[in-house]
Design an enzyme around this catalytic site. Structure first.
Site, mmCIF file in Angstrom:
data_model
loop_
_atom_site.group_PDB
_atom_site.id
_atom_site.type_symbol
_atom_site.label_atom_id
_atom_site.label_comp_id
_atom_site.label_asym_id
_atom_site.label_seq_id
_atom_site.Cartn_x
_atom_site.Cartn_y
_atom_site.Cartn_z
ATOM 1 N N ASP A 71 -3.186 -7.538 -7.386
ATOM 2 C CA ASP A 71 -4.538 -8.033 -7.670
ATOM 3 C C ASP A 71 -4.857 -7.676 -9.029
ATOM 4 O O ASP A 71 -5.554 -6.648 -9.519
ATOM 5 C CB ASP A 71 -5.639 -7.228 -6.818
ATOM 6 C CG ASP A 71 -5.521 -7.691 -5.388
ATOM 7 O OD1 ASP A 71 -5.568 -8.846 -5.118
ATOM 8 O OD2 ASP A 71 -4.910 -6.692 -4.554
ATOM 9 N N GLN A 124 -8.345 -7.718 -10.584
ATOM 10 C CA GLN A 124 -9.047 -6.488 -10.196
ATOM 11 C C GLN A 124 -8.755 -5.355 -11.049
ATOM 12 O O GLN A 124 -9.643 -4.394 -11.390
ATOM 13 C CB GLN A 124 -8.904 -6.295 -8.512
ATOM 14 C CG GLN A 124 -9.239 -4.885 -8.032
ATOM 15 C CD GLN A 124 -8.951 -4.987 -6.631
ATOM 16 O OE1 GLN A 124 -9.783 -5.536 -5.799
ATOM 17 N NE2 GLN A 124 -7.920 -4.067 -6.041
ATOM 18 N N HIS A 183 0.704 -1.057 0.024
ATOM 19 C CA HIS A 183 0.129 0.083 0.073
ATOM 20 C C HIS A 183 0.917 1.465 0.019
ATOM 21 O O HIS A 183 0.557 2.247 -0.601
ATOM 22 C CB HIS A 183 -0.774 0.063 1.210
ATOM 23 C CG HIS A 183 -1.951 -1.033 1.552
ATOM 24 N ND1 HIS A 183 -1.837 -2.146 2.189
ATOM 25 C CD2 HIS A 183 -3.021 -1.234 0.669
ATOM 26 C CE1 HIS A 183 -3.023 -2.911 2.009
ATOM 27 N NE2 HIS A 183 -3.618 -2.502 1.085
ATOM 28 N N GLU A 221 -0.627 -4.196 -8.918
ATOM 29 C CA GLU A 221 -0.662 -5.192 -9.904
ATOM 30 C C GLU A 221 -0.686 -6.650 -9.307
ATOM 31 O O GLU A 221 -1.135 -7.486 -9.701
ATOM 32 C CB GLU A 221 0.579 -5.350 -10.669
ATOM 33 C CG GLU A 221 0.668 -4.092 -11.598
ATOM 34 C CD GLU A 221 1.798 -4.213 -12.489
ATOM 35 O OE1 GLU A 221 2.565 -5.040 -12.507
ATOM 36 O OE2 GLU A 221 1.633 -3.439 -13.631
HETATM 37 O O1 PAF Z 1 -7.716 -3.993 -3.160
HETATM 38 C C1 PAF Z 1 -8.673 -3.802 -2.342
HETATM 39 O O2 PAF Z 1 -7.862 -3.566 -1.231
HETATM 40 C C2 PAF Z 1 -9.979 -3.635 -2.479
HETATM 41 O O3 PAF Z 1 -10.369 -4.684 -3.364
HETATM 42 C C3 PAF Z 1 -10.408 -2.088 -2.981
HETATM 43 C C4 PAF Z 1 -9.836 -1.893 -4.405
HETATM 44 C C5 PAF Z 1 -10.155 -1.312 -1.847
HETATM 45 C C6 PAF Z 1 -12.146 -2.189 -3.129
HETATM 46 O O4 PAF Z 1 -12.421 -2.297 -1.868
#
Ligand code: PAF
Length: 279
Positions: free
Chosen positions: A148, A151, A33, A146
């Protein structure tokens, strides 16, 4: 750093800013993060991080209630990282109907494969909350890991299909020293599982190395990766070679994506890597 709890506060904050970068998170922040935040700081003067554990993206048998919540530590880390604002709404602020939404966003096709096959509804939950965050915060750019990869592909497709006025950017995966990708779910692993978890990135590395060397028997390579996971004690969900847009690879595919998921004990881990085809 401002802490914004309501949509009204977030909109008031947004109205005083020019270029804004958004990093959506579910908290329990780790080095992955913080790499998103650092990339975001290079993209905009103002970086807003959302912290919201989104009930819509958890299945009935998934870990919503036990999902790690470390709000105080997250706030301290974001302050230290130079974030301008944190948006941390409660469930009732985000979804008036007690964690439900009558309207959801479904991105067809791409959400039905890979993780979507074993987590029905998961990507609808992700797409819906991300669309809401985009509408609430109107960022110029939003950054996603990346790690995820599916996603990221779903959100890119949604933004393109709905002409959302936001740039969706991917940031490379951050790994621990042995190669394990940072994830909030790593905290669930026992010490023994943690040692064995390295097999996930190792199996993907093994297959990407072979693809880079020109091997093209995709089914055999996938079976090889799958076997490496089972040997390490994983219960694999998938081990797939795709192209960069997650379609099956062809002879002309310029860049492959190798993606895998599996359970180690009670913890589901995912990982992926990209590799260019040799010319
Ligand atoms: O990757 C995550 O932490 C979650 O899927 C997100 C993108 C914050 C959506 O809740």
């Amino acid at each position: 750093m401002q802490l914004l709890k309501t949509v009204a506060e977030a909109r008031a904050w947004r109205s005083t800013r020019s270029r804004v970068a958004l990093v959506p998170t579910m908290g329990n922040l780790h080095a992955g993060h913080l790499a998103l935040v650092s990339a975001a700081r290079g993209q905009a003067d103002d970086v807003i991080v959302s912290i919201f554990v989104n009930p819509l993206q958890f299945g009935p048998n998934e870990d919503l209630a036990n999902y790690p919540r470390t709000f105080e530590a997250d706030i301290a880390a974001l302050e230290h990282a130079g974030v301008t604002a944190v948006f941390a709404p409660g469930v009732d602020e985000m979804y008036s109907a007690g964690g439900r939404s009558a309207t959801t966003v479904h991105v067809a096709g791409i959400t039905e494969m890979l993780c979507g096959a074993s987590r029905p509804g998961h990507f609808d939950g992700v797409a819906t909350v991300v669309a809401k965050l985009f509408n609430m915060l109107t960022p110029d750019i939003a950054l996603f890991g990346e790690k995820d990869y599916q996603q990221l592909a779903v959100i890119r497709q949604m933004a393109e299909d709905l002409a959302l006025p936001v740039e969706v950017a991917g940031v490379p995966t951050v790994r621990e020293d042995d190669g394990l990708a940072y994830s909030s779910r790593n905290g669930y692993l026992t010490p023994d599982e943690r040692r064995r978890a390295v097999a996930l990135s190792a199996a993907i590395d093994d297959v990407t190395t072979r693809l880079a060397a020109g091997q093209r028997d995709y089914r055999a390579l996938e079976a090889r990766g799958w076997a490496q996971l089972t040997d390490a004690g994983f219960d694999p969900d998938y081990f797939d070679i795709r192209d960069a847009r997650l379609a099956p690879p062809t002879e002309q595919t310029p860049v492959f994506r190798v993606l895998a998921a599996g359970r180690l004990g009670r913890t589901r881990l995912i990982d992926n890597k990209g590799v260019a085809a040799p010319r």
